[in-house]
Design a protein around this motif. Structure first.
Motif, PDB file in Angstrom:
ATOM      1  N   THR A 150       1.010   6.800   1.302  1.00 49.06           N
ATOM      2  CA  THR A 150       1.742   6.040   0.274  1.00 49.06           C
ATOM      3  C   THR A 150       3.057   6.698  -0.117  1.00 49.06           C
ATOM      4  N   GLY A 151       3.216   7.988   0.187  1.00 47.97           N
ATOM      5  CA  GLY A 151       4.424   8.711  -0.216  1.00 47.97           C
ATOM      6  C   GLY A 151       4.432   9.108  -1.674  1.00 47.97           C
ATOM      7  N   ALA A 152       3.265   9.080  -2.342  1.00 48.59           N
ATOM      8  CA  ALA A 152       3.191   9.456  -3.761  1.00 48.59           C
ATOM      9  C   ALA A 152       3.357  10.958  -3.917  1.00 48.59           C
ATOM     10  N   PRO A 153       4.065  11.399  -5.011  1.00 47.33           N
ATOM     11  CA  PRO A 153       4.199  12.843  -5.255  1.00 47.33           C
ATOM     12  C   PRO A 153       2.874  13.422  -5.736  1.00 47.33           C
ATOM     13  N   ALA A 154       2.382  14.461  -5.019  1.00 42.39           N
ATOM     14  CA  ALA A 154       1.066  15.018  -5.344  1.00 42.39           C
ATOM     15  C   ALA A 154       1.029  15.619  -6.739  1.00 42.39           C
ATOM     16  N   HIS A 155       2.162  16.202  -7.247  1.00 42.95           N
ATOM     17  CA  HIS A 155       2.134  16.877  -8.534  1.00 42.95           C
ATOM     18  C   HIS A 155       2.108  15.880  -9.693  1.00 42.95           C
ATOM     19  N   ARG A 156       2.241  14.564  -9.390  1.00 42.02           N
ATOM     20  CA  ARG A 156       2.140  13.547 -10.441  1.00 42.02           C
ATOM     21  C   ARG A 156       0.749  12.886 -10.461  1.00 42.02           C
ATOM     22  N   LEU A 157      -0.099  13.274  -9.531  1.00 42.59           N
ATOM     23  CA  LEU A 157      -1.461  12.727  -9.481  1.00 42.59           C
ATOM     24  C   LEU A 157      -2.395  13.679 -10.212  1.00 42.59           C
ATOM     25  N   LYS A 158      -3.212  13.101 -11.096  1.00 41.30           N
ATOM     26  CA  LYS A 158      -4.157  13.897 -11.885  1.00 41.30           C
ATOM     27  C   LYS A 158      -5.546  13.271 -11.706  1.00 41.30           C
ATOM     28  N   LEU A 159      -6.503  14.067 -11.181  1.00 37.71           N
ATOM     29  CA  LEU A 159      -7.864  13.594 -10.968  1.00 37.71           C
ATOM     30  C   LEU A 159      -8.745  14.023 -12.130  1.00 37.71           C
ATOM     31  N   GLU A 160      -9.459  13.069 -12.738  1.00 36.57           N
ATOM     32  CA  GLU A 160     -10.318  13.360 -13.889  1.00 36.57           C
ATOM     33  C   GLU A 160     -11.768  13.504 -13.429  1.00 36.57           C
TER      34      GLU A 160
END
Length: 947
Positions: free
Chosen positions: A815-825
């Motif tokens: 997807t090209g999403a920035p990894a540092h903006r993803l937060k897993l709960e």
């Protein structure tokens, strides 16, 4: 005139022919010989004697070569026979292990299946009781070692024999070769001499389901001893000529085989009569010098005291592999009889008579020669036929003698049923010696288990077919009763008249025990010894038929132990097994003898109550009384691992009155009632309610709709804003919603647990993760929104997937999403299931920039030890604390503690469920500035988030 070769006519014909031939020769010689030929005749006799002596030695040499050849052949078969037997035993063991694995693995844990296999193979014995099966792991640990169970579970990879060979490593290497070739030879301590090692051969096979090797082995010397015994019996039966035989002595001069006098076997020369002593010492002396021919004196067969001994010639050879000295021997006068006959005939004739008869019989000489030639051809054909018949008879007798001493017990009776002869195996099996059995009838062994009709049918089968075979119970001499396979065959003459009966018997005790063990494993739970599912369903079906016939009610109960997993996790599976055994015993005490208590597997038990009241209300009360008794009995403390453990159970009950309902439906109804009991707080009893069934049907329908929804894109992703202390949106939490085509919006509280139970949470979670990453990628391309973070909830099943890390990284990359903006709960309880695995996967994703938030913090165990190790970036305060924040000082203290803890660990804090401004201000005063809740907006489409 027809002449037959038998014990009467053959000697007469031989005598008549020989005398006639000698008379003709003597008379002819009398006419043409003179006293001047006496010296030449004596020289001729000496040459004949030399020739006969040479023929005797050649005969002894030929028989010696034959005996040595047989010993070499028997010895060469030792290891091949041993290897074949080893392969048979291991192949049978692997088949048993495979059968248990295929039958039990769907219902049991691998450890339980492994234990079943080990215990099924542990008692197996063979090779006269010394053979056993062993199991080792392919990593070098003992799994099954019946002779030394204390080493089971230990490593044996470095065990060596006295040659330095690594035993366990050799067995592991042998397990990798193709089936039938996995042999390994090494040395190990002899059972009869624990300080001495001997050659041993093992055969192993790889058992892939548990990465084991299964094998057995035996000592070569044991098989060589057996071959030696067979060789002695073969040599004992070997005869040549009238007196020729083969004897054996050992290096010390002890008689090993003495066909002419079996009483000498096992004796040293010093223990024998003087004549035999001198002969044995002479034979031993020749053997010590390398062997050869020797003459000695020996008693003639059947000689009476005082009779002169006979002169024998023997050939001595040492058979080094077994330490034997072989002796082929025969009496000298056997081959010299022809010489003596001719000498006596010559001495009896006088010179005067020869001179008188010479002229008279000269004319008859030609007639005598012609008659002699004809007689010679006739007698040669007759003797040749007789010799062939004799050899065939001797061969049949030799084979019959060897067959009679087989591994099977054999006894022979006459037509009246009186025992005439038995073999050694008969004595070994029944305990009756030949002296005790001969003269008796087979009723000597009668066990009393078979009635007169059984033996009548046996006699009828023998009379009609000439044979009978089947399984029968007999009694040994010590009184013990055992099963045997008996075959009786009638022996008939050429005219069809029965003369004897030959019976062979085989002890099948071990086979019967193995069959019983297999049957027990098929119908009973090996841990609790209670009936398993198969036997339970059979008894339940019988109970339904009984209710139909008697019009009485019955009850089916499902019992599930509460919190059994906690006992397994805290005290270990061995203590959990002890608890299951104790619970099974207690359940048996709560019901009547005719009722059934079974174990389905895990911590689930089933009880079938029969013969309850015909009235349903009263039957329900009776069943409830039994269930309450179960609750009380199972609630008593159990001593496990030096501590008392209290447990409880949940009971589901369903009544039945006839066989109109299927057993499968009854099992489902009782199971539903049991789960209703668990949902009602556990340690209670619930009866089946049809509404439960409707709920299950609705749940199944909803599950199918969810599968369809995943395939047809009915799921939506809503977003709830996360706001900082200045009121600015810093991110959002992605929340899944389901727009059902008929039901409308379905609550996550309804379909998320369903997805967890059915396994649909995996494709659902993967879809949420990918959709969230696609949204993150769009924000990263929009000015002013590139700093937004997005939180995604992760389920326990997702996290515990082996490729979870790869799934997350693949979604980010595609997807090209920035990894540092993803937060897993993640939740606390999820992390505690397998903390080491969770830490490993979180650290791997953290290295790529992915952040982690601990959801519902403070509601679980809140283990500070794991909290310090987890690569977290944020703690989320549970909404239960936020709701009570204004009114409950303790909630305020908890919030303040969480914030202080997060600050000390360098973590961010966010509060969920913020609905009022007052709650927001209290959170700010206690150090929490980032919030999420209805105060800032409900979850909705992404367009509403940033409106």
């Amino acid at each position: 005139m027809h002449l037959s070769a038998n014990e009467t006519t053959l000697p007469r014909l031989h005598l008549i022919g020989t005398l006639g031939l000698v008379l003709i020769i003597t008379l002819a010689m009398a006419g043409f010989a003179s006293w001047q030929n006496e010296r030449e005749q004596r020289n001729s006799f000496e040459r004949i004697e030399q020739v006969l002596t040479q023929q005797q030695k050649e005969r002894l040499t030929a028989e010696m070569n034959s005996a040595v050849g047989y010993l070499d052949f028997a010895r060469s078969r030792t290891e091949s026979e041993m290897r074949r037997s080893l392969v048979e035993q291991v192949d049978a063991a692997v088949q048993i292990a495979q059968a248990i694995h295929e039958r039990e693995s769907p219902h049991r844990t691998p450890a339980q299946v492994q234990k079943l296999i080990v215990e099924a193979l542990r008692p197996v014995r063979f090779f006269d009781g010394r053979g056993y099966l062993f199991i080792d792991s392919m990593q070098g640990q003992f799994v099954l070692l019946p002779t030394a169970p204390r080493y089971e579970g230990r490593a044996g990879i470095d065990n060596q024999d006295d040659t330095g060979a690594y035993i366990m490593r050799g067995l592991i290497n042998a397990a990798y070769v193709p089936q039938g070739q996995g042999f390994f030879r090494y040395r190990w301590y002899r059972p009869d001499a624990p300080q001495t090692m001997a050659d041993k051969v093992a055969y192993v096979r790889h058992f892939a389901p548990h990465d084991w090797l299964i094998g057995t082995g035996d000592y070569l010397y044991e098989w060589e001893n057996r071959q030696q015994q067979e060789a002695k019996q073969r040599l004992r039966a070997l005869r040549f000529g009238a007196t020729g035989s083969v004897g054996v002595i050992d290096r010390d001069g002890r008689s090993v085989l003495s066909p002419s006098n079996a009483a000498l076997e096992g004796l040293l020369p010093a223990q024998m009569p003087p004549l035999e002593q001198r002969a044995l010492e002479k034979l031993r002396a020749v053997a010590q010098t390398g062997g050869g021919f020797v003459e000695y004196e020996w008693p003639r067969p059947g000689a009476r005291p005082g009779d002169p001994p006979g002169r024998k010639t023997a050939l001595i050879t040492t058979y080094a592999p077994w330490g034997w000295v072989l002796v082929t021997t025969m009496f000298n006068d056997e081959l010299h009889s022809t010489l003596r006959t001719e000498t006596q005939a010559h001495e009896q004739g006088s010179t005067q008579k020869r001179m008188e008869l010479a002229l008279m019989l000269a004319g008859a000489l030609a007639l005598g020669l012609a008659g002699s030639f004809g007689f010679s051809r006739w007698s040669r054909r007759l003797f040749s036929g007789y010799h062939r018949e004799l050899q065939a008879a001797q061969e049949k007798l030799r084979i019959a003698a060897i067959a009679f001493e087989s591994q099977e017990g054999i006894f022979v009776t006459d037509t009246a049923g009186k025992i005439l002869n038995v073999n050694r195996s008969f004595t070994a099996i029944t305990g009756f010696s030949a002296e005790e059995a001969i003269g008796q009838t087979p009723s000597l062994m009668r066990s009393g288990r078979h009635g007169p009709e059984f033996y009548a049918a046996m006699r009828a089968a023998i009379a009609s077919a000439g044979a009978w075979s089947g399984e029968i119970w007999n009694r040994r001499k010590d009184g013990s009763i055992f099963p045997e396979w008996l075959t009786i065959t009638a022996v008939k003459t050429e005219a069809g008249e029965v003369t004897h009966f030959v019976s062979t018997l085989t002890d099948i005790t071990q086979r019967k025990a193995a069959e019983e063990e297999i049957r027990h494993l098929a119908f009973y739970d090996p841990l609790t010894r209670l009936p398993n599912r198969r036997l339970l369903l059979d008894r339940l079906q019988q109970a339904l038929l009984t209710c139909q016939r008697t019009h009485h009610q019955g009850a089916l109960m499902f019992i599930d132990l509460d919190n059994f997993k906690l006992v397994n996790d805290s005290l270990g599976h061995d203590q959990g097994d002890l608890l299951l055994q104790e619970m099974g015993r207690r359940l048996v005490t709560t019901v009547r003898e005719g009722d059934t208590v079974a174990r389905l597997g895990g911590d689930e038990f089933v009880v079938v109550l029969e013969d309850l009241s015909p009235q349903a209300p009263k039957a329900a009360r009776q069943a409830e009384e039994v269930a309450e008794k179960m609750l009380h009995t199972l609630a008593a403390p159990v001593a496990l691992a030096d501590q008392e453990v209290k447990t409880s159970c949940s009971v589901g009950v369903v009544l039945f009155a006839n066989d109109a309902v299927r057993t499968e439906d009854l099992m489902k109804h009782a199971d539903l009632a049991m789960y209703q009991a668990k949902e009602s707080g556990r340690n209670t009893v619930r009866f089946f309610d049809p509404e439960m069934h409707d709920a299950v049907v609705n749940r199944l329908a909803l599950e199918q709709d969810l599968r369809t929804g995943l395939q047809e894109g009915q799921l939506l992703l809503y977003y709830q804003a996360q706001v900082d202390g200045h009121g600015q949106i810093v991110g959002a939490e992605a929340l899944v919603r389901w727009r059902h085509p008929r039901r409308g919006m379905v609550s996550p509280a309804e379909f998320i647990p369903l997805a967890e139970d059915s396994g649909l949470i995996l494709p659902l979670g993967q879809w949420v993760l990918r959709t969230a990453c696609e949204q993150l990628a769009r924000w990263a391309r929009e000015p002013g929104r590139e700093q937004l973070t997005l939180a995604v909830n992760v389920s326990g099943r997702q996290l515990h997937q082996k490729n979870f890390v790869e799934q997350v990284l693949q979604a980010l990359q595609q997807t090209g999403a920035p990894a540092h903006r993803l937060k897993l709960e993640l939740t606390e309880s999820l992390l505690l299931d397998d903390p080491e695995d969770a830490i490993t996967k979180m650290s791997a994703l953290k290295a790529h920039g992915v952040g982690f938030s601990l959801d519902d913090f403070g509601t679980g165990y809140s283990s500070l030890a794991y909290l310090r190790q987890l690569p977290l970036s944020q703690l989320k305060i549970d909404q239960s604390f936020v709701h009570n924040l204004v009114t409950d000082p303790r909630a305020t203290a908890i919030v303040r503690t969480i914030v202080t803890l997060a600050d000390s660990l360098g973590l961010n804090v966010i509060a969920e469920g913020v609905e009022t401004q007052e709650q927001r201000e209290h959170l700010a005063r206690n150090g929490c500035h980032t919030c999420q809740g209805y105060l800032y907006g409900r979850p909705g489409p992404v367009e509403e988030l940033l409106r």
